[in-house]
Design a protein around this motif. Sequence first.
Motif, mmCIF file in Angstrom:
data_model
loop_
_atom_site.group_PDB
_atom_site.id
_atom_site.type_symbol
_atom_site.label_atom_id
_atom_site.label_comp_id
_atom_site.label_asym_id
_atom_site.label_seq_id
_atom_site.Cartn_x
_atom_site.Cartn_y
_atom_site.Cartn_z
ATOM 1 N N ALA A 212 0.817 -1.218 0.000
ATOM 2 C CA ALA A 212 0.000 0.000 0.000
ATOM 3 C C ALA A 212 0.850 1.267 0.000
ATOM 4 N N VAL A 213 2.103 1.183 0.393
ATOM 5 C CA VAL A 213 2.933 2.389 0.506
ATOM 6 C C VAL A 213 4.245 2.329 -0.279
ATOM 7 N N MET A 214 4.606 1.181 -0.835
ATOM 8 C CA MET A 214 5.894 1.058 -1.514
ATOM 9 C C MET A 214 5.914 1.902 -2.794
ATOM 10 N N ARG A 215 7.120 2.279 -3.215
ATOM 11 C CA ARG A 215 7.309 3.025 -4.463
ATOM 12 C C ARG A 215 7.218 2.041 -5.637
ATOM 13 N N THR A 216 6.497 2.415 -6.663
ATOM 14 C CA THR A 216 6.332 1.549 -7.832
ATOM 15 C C THR A 216 6.392 2.396 -9.097
ATOM 16 N N GLY A 217 6.327 1.707 -10.251
ATOM 17 C CA GLY A 217 6.228 2.407 -11.532
ATOM 18 C C GLY A 217 7.378 3.357 -11.785
ATOM 19 N N MET A 218 7.047 4.580 -12.188
ATOM 20 C CA MET A 218 8.052 5.574 -12.542
ATOM 21 C C MET A 218 8.845 6.040 -11.321
ATOM 22 N N GLU A 219 8.298 5.824 -10.115
ATOM 23 C CA GLU A 219 9.011 6.217 -8.895
ATOM 24 C C GLU A 219 10.112 5.241 -8.524
ATOM 25 N N LEU A 220 10.121 4.083 -9.131
ATOM 26 C CA LEU A 220 11.028 3.012 -8.737
ATOM 27 C C LEU A 220 12.332 3.082 -9.535
ATOM 28 N N ALA A 230 27.633 5.823 -14.597
ATOM 29 C CA ALA A 230 27.074 7.119 -14.980
ATOM 30 C C ALA A 230 25.562 7.011 -15.192
ATOM 31 N N GLU A 231 25.157 5.948 -15.885
ATOM 32 C CA GLU A 231 23.714 5.739 -16.088
ATOM 33 C C GLU A 231 23.021 5.474 -14.744
ATOM 34 N N LEU A 232 23.706 4.738 -13.869
ATOM 35 C CA LEU A 232 23.165 4.428 -12.551
ATOM 36 C C LEU A 232 22.938 5.700 -11.734
ATOM 37 N N LEU A 233 23.890 6.631 -11.846
ATOM 38 C CA LEU A 233 23.755 7.901 -11.139
ATOM 39 C C LEU A 233 22.508 8.655 -11.586
ATOM 40 N N GLY A 238 17.003 10.452 -10.294
ATOM 41 C CA GLY A 238 15.579 10.563 -10.639
ATOM 42 C C GLY A 238 14.686 9.906 -9.608
ATOM 43 N N GLY A 239 15.170 8.793 -9.009
ATOM 44 C CA GLY A 239 14.350 8.082 -8.029
ATOM 45 C C GLY A 239 14.307 8.752 -6.676
ATOM 46 N N ARG A 240 15.320 9.525 -6.326
ATOM 47 C CA ARG A 240 15.387 10.257 -5.061
ATOM 48 C C ARG A 240 15.194 9.348 -3.846
ATOM 49 N N MET A 241 15.765 8.156 -3.937
ATOM 50 C CA MET A 241 15.706 7.237 -2.797
ATOM 51 C C MET A 241 17.095 6.905 -2.282
ATOM 52 N N VAL A 257 22.277 -1.043 -5.357
ATOM 53 C CA VAL A 257 23.347 -0.060 -5.244
ATOM 54 C C VAL A 257 22.810 1.116 -4.438
ATOM 55 N N VAL A 258 23.554 1.527 -3.414
ATOM 56 C CA VAL A 258 23.159 2.675 -2.597
ATOM 57 C C VAL A 258 24.214 3.767 -2.735
#
Length: 332
Positions: A212-220, A230-233, A238-241, A257-258
């Motif tokens: 009910a609260v997890m990030r999904t779709g374009m937020e993931l 570089a692509e990972l960055l 964009g995900g801001r997590m 990757v964190v």
Amino acid sequence: MIALVARQPRSFAARAARDWFADVIAGERQALEMFERSIPDSVTAVVAAIAAQRRPIACLGVGKSGLVAAKVAATFSSLGTPAFFLNAAEAAHGDLGAVQDGSLVLLFSNSGTTDEIIRILPILRARNCTLIGVVGRADCPLARAVSHLIPATIGGEADHIGMAPTASTTLQMAIGDGLAVAVSRARAFTREDFLRHHPAGLLGRQMVPIHAVMRTGMELPVALPSASVAELLAVMSGGRMGAACIVDHERRLVGLVVDGDIRRHLQARHDVYTTPAHALMQSEPQVIGLDARLGEAMVMMREHAGGLLVLPVTDADGRLHGMLHVNDILNG
């Protein structure tokens, strides 16, 4: 005309104030210890009677004992035994209608002679109520009238003049809490039951399903193992997590990757355009199941060494469905 002169506060040293404070704590502890040394056998019968009761429990008192009764009623309800507070002074003016025939009434009184309580006892008995008294004196009218008596006897109040309800109300409160917890255990009340009774705030959120609260779709934020750092960055920004999930072509989670992984990579002066994501990802990250609840996520995030800020959410086949950030729990 008589002039009223305000009494000046007594001057005192900081040490004296601490000693006065400590005297009260010691006096209240002494009352609890005295009761604990000789817990009456009636407690067993009282717990059984309350556990067998299917109607809401009425907790009745007046004055300071009334305040204790109100808190005890709230504790009973919180732990799965429906209960309500009844002010003895208002009971004789219509509120007694809340007490059904055959109900159980828990009466709190230090003196056992309170007029507001004594005057309604005949009505309660006429309704076949089970009367349980938490009473400070065993030789009083209330103690003689109840079905079960729990003597809440103290050696004296804990204040400096021995008159303010301090030790007596502390003991009453402890007895009420003891009954509420014992009955709750007798009824096999669980932690999950407790959380269902507390839908608001952080307690209630523990029962919320992860999905009910997890990030999904374009937020993931997701990337393939072959993606460059570089692509990972870009994905992580964009995900801001502060993290990105690494998945295969069937969307199975293969790593995480964190921010810390990226920082260590940059500090080592590795190239960000040729190094693939799988070279620095955590290949066995902590994950949580799709059918889990927020309470489980809280425990995992808190107890993991160093703490966790994110948790990928996967199904039984390891496929990624979402990601949970600690802010999704705390800011809900």
